[in-house]
Design a protein around this motif. Structure first.
Motif, PDB file in Angstrom:
ATOM      1  N   ALA A  53      48.302  39.785  40.828  1.00 12.74           N
ATOM      2  CA  ALA A  53      47.152  39.706  41.730  1.00 12.74           C
ATOM      3  C   ALA A  53      45.908  40.344  41.125  1.00 12.74           C
ATOM      4  CB  ALA A  53      47.491  40.367  43.059  1.00 12.74           C
ATOM      5  N   THR A  54      46.111  41.288  40.201  1.00 13.83           N
ATOM      6  CA  THR A  54      44.943  41.972  39.620  1.00 13.83           C
ATOM      7  C   THR A  54      44.026  41.006  38.879  1.00 13.83           C
ATOM      8  OG1 THR A  54      46.172  42.482  37.614  1.00 13.83           O
ATOM      9  CG2 THR A  54      46.114  44.187  39.340  1.00 13.83           C
ATOM     10  N   GLY A  56      42.717  38.304  39.709  1.00 14.28           N
ATOM     11  CA  GLY A  56      41.566  37.900  40.512  1.00 14.28           C
ATOM     12  C   GLY A  56      40.439  38.916  40.409  1.00 14.28           C
ATOM     13  N   GLY A  57      40.778  40.190  40.604  1.00 17.49           N
ATOM     14  CA  GLY A  57      39.770  41.249  40.547  1.00 17.49           C
ATOM     15  C   GLY A  57      39.205  41.425  39.156  1.00 17.49           C
ATOM     16  N   ALA A  75      41.572  44.689  43.627  1.00 13.45           N
ATOM     17  CA  ALA A  75      42.427  43.526  43.891  1.00 13.45           C
ATOM     18  C   ALA A  75      43.856  43.957  44.212  1.00 13.45           C
ATOM     19  CB  ALA A  75      42.408  42.595  42.677  1.00 13.45           C
ATOM     20  N   THR A  79      45.604  43.565  47.848  1.00 10.21           N
ATOM     21  CA  THR A  79      46.814  42.742  47.967  1.00 10.21           C
ATOM     22  C   THR A  79      47.966  43.559  48.551  1.00 10.21           C
ATOM     23  OG1 THR A  79      46.069  41.556  46.007  1.00 10.21           O
ATOM     24  CG2 THR A  79      48.317  41.148  46.724  1.00 10.21           C
ATOM     25  N   PHE A 101      50.446  35.874  48.379  1.00 12.41           N
ATOM     26  CA  PHE A 101      49.254  36.643  48.021  1.00 12.41           C
ATOM     27  C   PHE A 101      49.036  36.683  46.511  1.00 12.41           C
ATOM     28  CE2 PHE A 101      49.631  38.432  52.329  1.00 12.41           C
ATOM     29  CZ  PHE A 101      48.339  38.138  52.744  1.00 12.41           C
ATOM     30  N   SER A 104      47.843  33.393  45.031  1.00 12.26           N
ATOM     31  CA  SER A 104      46.471  33.125  45.466  1.00 12.26           C
ATOM     32  C   SER A 104      45.477  33.957  44.661  1.00 12.26           C
ATOM     33  CB  SER A 104      46.325  33.430  46.955  1.00 12.26           C
ATOM     34  OG  SER A 104      47.270  32.693  47.684  1.00 12.26           O
ATOM     35  N   ALA A 105      45.774  35.252  44.533  1.00 14.13           N
ATOM     36  CA  ALA A 105      44.862  36.114  43.780  1.00 14.13           C
ATOM     37  C   ALA A 105      44.824  35.702  42.308  1.00 14.13           C
ATOM     38  CB  ALA A 105      45.292  37.578  43.920  1.00 14.13           C
TER      39      ALA A 105
END
Lengths: 284, 304
Positions: A53-54, A56-57, A75, A79, A101, A104-105
């Protein structure tokens, strides 16, 4: 003898190697403390999910010229909170929530990156890790996060153990179980970000899983598992860095594979002991 | 160490006490004492450890799990809580613990609202609710009973450690202190969870299915421990599917199925009528004292 000493000392004549080692010491500490809970609460999927997920950020921060580590942190924590929220309130199962999640990220990250002309080397270092590229500023950031994460576990050790071991009793005596369940997810997010620069998104879960899993084969109490896990993490880091320096292989996978080898040895040793002394406890 | 039944001078078994019932297997054929002889019907109650009055409770978006529930646990007595799965026993426990807030009605523990009495109440969850593979020792687990409030960097005191050791001795397993909890047998796990409640120093004990899956011998030993505790003034509310245990060892019985179907001395409550209403099945008491319950008819229901 002198040759051996030279072989051992040579890598650390370089500042980037010393920073790499320092970074891995921090990663090993956080991995041991947070990872022990991850392994024993079956949260490995969360670790992996939060790591992905990171992206994305990281991508958004990178494109906007902001701090990439900060982007990763935001991110991961966002999350973690989202996963915790969905887990408590909806009918979606935990692993499904994580999967939704994190893909998506991760997708968001790829989307943002795709707007750029080239897949830049800086972002690549976040995906695959770049231990040798850890800067002084990165180290300071890692250290701050590590102090926060380890400090929190030390401060609320009894509560974290109670919520992990017996949540029903914990809420009965007035422990804020929801707070500590969320805290554990945020701790995992922080641990992931600490290791991100050095180990990379793809391999970062290894630092949370392999050393504590190895230590858990050898010990049966949390403080011992944490201590052993730290030592295993440090030893794998040292061996992995030597392999990287002298054999010219990428450091991050070398560190991970060394830890995996330690796990295999511990597994074989404990299996052997069980076979020789059936019925004996696996560890005292 | 007060008693309201005049049995304070007696040992853990208490079968010499005239106030205790002798006819319900107080002594078996081989002369073994019963683990716990219940108080005679018609005994007088002392002050109330727990008083639940007109309680409605449940979860948002669902019909109330408990409707107009009233029951008491007098000090020094053991009350058996009987009911089918889903009858609201857990909700009742959670309400007493202050985890579930009542929709209506009131709960008082030693005369005070539950929010003020957490230190006086100890809860022993069902054994499956605990993560036995978690890497903690028996001592670690018993020490958790001493938890009194969150605060950063708090550690267990000497007093906490002494209480934990003492509690393990009380339940007869001091030698297990350093063992990892996953290595324990089913009976030992129950003892450890009860030790944790003892270490808490609570005067009201809530036990959720402490005998599930245990053989009769182990159940007997646990009952003897609980008996000692009631003799010291502890009050116990015990949820169990073991109707024979309630009949022979509990001072009061409470049959619950959303509402209280019957409350009072076990002999008065564990009747065909009340049990059939509680379990929504035809159940028939058998035996000289009608303390064993069987399902009647097409075998669609089981009592135990």
């Amino acid at each position: 003898m002198a040759e051996l000493a030279e072989w051992l000392i040579a890598p650390y004549e370089y500042a980037f190697m010393r920073r790499a080692l320092a970074s891995l010491l921090i990663v090993s500490l956080v991995g041991a403390v947070v990872g022990t809970f991850v392994v024993h609460k079956g949260l490995a999927a969360s670790g992996s999910g939060l790591a992905h997920a990171t992206l994305g950020g990281v991508a958004i921060a990178f494109v906007n010229g902001a701090s990439v580590a900060l982007g990763a942190l935001v991110a991961a924590v966002a999350t973690a909170l989202a996963i915790g929220y969905v887990r408590r309130t909806s009918r979606v199962s935990y692993d499904t929530a994580i999967a939704i999640f994190f893909v998506s990220a991760f997708s968001l990250g790829i989307l943002v990156i795709s707007r750029r002309q080239s897949y830049t080397p800086d972002l690549g270092s976040f995906v695959f890790g770049d231990i040798l590229g850890v800067s002084q500023a990165d180290l300071v950031g890692e250290l701050v996060l590590a102090v926060v994460a380890v400090g929190f576990v030390l401060a609320f050790y009894r509560e974290l153990v109670m919520v992990a071991y017996d949540p029903a009793m914990a809420s009965a005596v007035g422990v804020r179980t929801a707070f500590f369940e969320f805290s554990l997810l945020v701790l995992i997010a922080v641990a992931v970000v600490v290791a991100l620069q050095a180990i990379g998104i793809v391999l970062v879960t290894a630092t949370l899983i392999i050393p504590p899993a190895t230590a858990s084969l050898l010990f049966r109490r949390i403080p011992q598992i944490m201590a052993a896990s730290f030592l295993i993490g440090v030893a794998s880091s040292v061996v992995g860095l030597y392999a990287s320096f002298h054999a010219g292989v990428a450091a991050s996978p070398a560190v991970v594979l060394t830890a995996t080898a330690a796990f295999a040895v511990a597994l074989a040793a404990t299996s052997l002991r069980r076979a020789r002394f059936p019925g004996a406890p696996t560890a005292e | 160490m007060t008693s309201h039944h005049g049995h304070d001078a007696h040992g853990p078994v208490g079968h010499e006490d005239p106030a205790h019932v002798h006819d319900v297997a107080a002594l078996d054929g081989a002369g073994h004492p019963a683990a716990r002889a219940r108080l005679a019907a018609g005994h007088t109650h002392g002050p109330l450890a727990l008083e639940v009055s007109g309680l409605w409770a449940g979860y948002p978006g669902k019909p109330p799990a408990l409707e107009d529930v009233s029951l008491v646990v007098p000090e020094g007595e053991m009350v058996g809580l009987v009911g089918p799965n889903g009858a609201g026993k857990s909700t009742l426990f959670k309400s007493i613990l202050g985890v579930v807030r009542p929709l209506r009605g009131e709960i008082r523990v030693f005369g005070r609202p539950v929010s003020e009495t957490r230190a006086d109440v100890a809860y022993t969850p069902q054994v499956e609710e605990v993560d036995w593979e978690f890497p903690v020792s028996v001592r670690d687990v018993v020490l958790l009973g001493r938890w009194r409030g969150s605060g950063p960097f708090r550690r267990w005191s000497r007093e906490d450690r002494d209480a934990a050791e003492g509690a393990l001795e009380r339940v007869g397993v001091p030698e297990l202190a350093n063992r990892q909890v996953g290595e324990l047998s089913g009976g030992q796990r129950r003892r450890v969870l009860i030790a944790r409640s003892i270490a808490r120093g609570a005067r009201l004990l809530l036990l959720d299915e402490p005998f599930a899956g245990l053989d009769a011998g182990v159940e007997h030993d646990l009952l003897a421990i609980l008996d000692e505790l009631t003799h010291e003034g502890c009050s116990i509310l015990i949820a169990t599917h073991d109707l024979a245990c309630v009949a022979s060892a509990c001072d009061e019985a409470c049959c619950l199925n959303r509402r209280v179907q019957g409350y009072g001395p076990p002999a008065d409550v564990l009747t065909e009528d009340v049990l059939s209403r509680t379990f929504e099945r035809a159940l028939v008491p058998i035996g000289a004292d009608r303390e064993f319950i069987i399902a009647e008819g097409n075998g669609s229901a089981g009592a135990n």
